[in-house]
Design a protein around this motif. Structure first.
Motif, short mmCIF file in Angstrom:
data_model
loop_
_atom_site.label_atom_id
_atom_site.label_comp_id
_atom_site.label_asym_id
_atom_site.label_seq_id
_atom_site.Cartn_x
_atom_site.Cartn_y
_atom_site.Cartn_z
N ASN A 23 0.85 -1.18 0.00
CA ASN A 23 0.00 0.00 0.00
C ASN A 23 0.89 1.24 0.00
OD1 ASN A 23 -1.57 2.10 1.86
ND2 ASN A 23 -3.09 0.79 0.84
N ILE A 24 0.64 2.15 -0.92
CA ILE A 24 1.47 3.35 -1.05
C ILE A 24 1.37 4.23 0.19
CG2 ILE A 24 -0.25 4.75 -2.27
CD1 ILE A 24 3.54 4.70 -2.94
N ARG A 25 0.21 4.26 0.81
CA ARG A 25 0.04 5.09 2.02
C ARG A 25 0.92 4.57 3.16
NH1 ARG A 25 -1.48 9.89 1.08
NH2 ARG A 25 -2.74 10.12 2.94
N LEU A 26 1.04 3.25 3.27
CA LEU A 26 1.93 2.69 4.29
C LEU A 26 3.38 3.06 3.99
CD1 LEU A 26 0.61 -0.95 4.83
CD2 LEU A 26 0.38 1.00 6.37
N ALA A 27 3.74 3.04 2.72
CA ALA A 27 5.11 3.36 2.33
C ALA A 27 5.43 4.84 2.55
CB ALA A 27 5.34 3.00 0.87
N GLU A 28 4.45 5.70 2.43
CA GLU A 28 4.66 7.14 2.60
C GLU A 28 4.80 7.56 4.06
OE1 GLU A 28 2.11 8.76 -1.25
OE2 GLU A 28 1.20 8.78 0.74
N ALA A 29 4.15 6.86 4.95
CA ALA A 29 4.09 7.27 6.36
C ALA A 29 5.46 7.51 6.99
CB ALA A 29 3.29 6.25 7.16
N PRO A 30 6.44 6.61 6.86
CA PRO A 30 7.73 6.86 7.50
C PRO A 30 8.45 8.10 6.98
CG PRO A 30 7.56 4.56 6.85
CD PRO A 30 6.39 5.28 6.24
N SER A 31 8.28 8.41 5.71
CA SER A 31 8.95 9.60 5.16
C SER A 31 8.34 10.89 5.72
CB SER A 31 8.91 9.60 3.63
OG SER A 31 7.59 9.73 3.16
N HIS A 32 7.16 10.78 6.29
CA HIS A 32 6.51 11.92 6.93
C HIS A 32 6.71 11.89 8.45
CE1 HIS A 32 4.42 13.53 3.40
NE2 HIS A 32 4.39 12.26 3.00
N GLY A 33 7.45 10.89 8.90
CA GLY A 33 7.74 10.77 10.33
C GLY A 33 6.55 10.36 11.16
N LEU A 34 5.61 9.64 10.55
CA LEU A 34 4.40 9.26 11.25
C LEU A 34 4.14 7.77 11.15
CD1 LEU A 34 2.05 12.08 9.92
CD2 LEU A 34 2.95 11.90 12.23
N LEU A 37 -1.07 4.66 11.22
CA LEU A 37 -2.37 5.02 11.79
C LEU A 37 -2.55 6.54 11.87
CD1 LEU A 37 -4.98 3.83 12.93
CD2 LEU A 37 -3.91 3.80 15.17
N ALA A 38 -1.50 7.26 12.20
CA ALA A 38 -1.58 8.72 12.26
C ALA A 38 -1.56 9.33 10.86
CB ALA A 38 -0.43 9.27 13.09
N TYR A 39 -0.87 8.70 9.95
CA TYR A 39 -0.74 9.24 8.59
C TYR A 39 -2.03 9.07 7.79
CZ TYR A 39 1.20 10.24 3.98
OH TYR A 39 1.44 10.77 2.74
N ASP A 40 -2.60 7.87 7.81
CA ASP A 40 -3.85 7.62 7.08
C ASP A 40 -4.56 6.43 7.72
OD1 ASP A 40 -5.97 7.18 5.39
OD2 ASP A 40 -4.78 7.25 3.55
N ALA A 41 -5.43 6.74 8.65
CA ALA A 41 -6.13 5.70 9.40
C ALA A 41 -7.08 4.89 8.54
CB ALA A 41 -6.90 6.32 10.57
#
Length: 62
Positions: A23-34, A37-41
């Motif tokens: 999932n792209i949203r899971l892959a993006e979360a660490p680069s935003h430091g989140l 669950l906080a990035y896209d629940a």
């Protein structure tokens, strides 16, 4: 035979039923430091991790 089928044959009931999708949203979360669950629940991957947590809790409570 698919990898998941090989795992099921080898480990049987030790495996969880929940599958975490790519999932792209899971892959993006660490680069935003989140965390996811906080990035896209509402992302499918995030929901899958929540399902896995529920499955783990249900196994521990048995």
């Amino acid at each position: 035979v698919e990898v998941s089928e090989q795992l099921k044959q080898h480990f049987g009931n030790l495996l969880f039923d929940t599958v975490i999708p790519r999932n792209i949203r899971l892959a993006e979360a660490p680069s935003h430091g989140l965390p996811a669950l906080a990035y896209d629940a509402h992302a499918k991957g995030t929901q899958a991790y929540l399902d896995l947590a529920d499955e783990l809790i249900a196994r521990v409570e048995k």
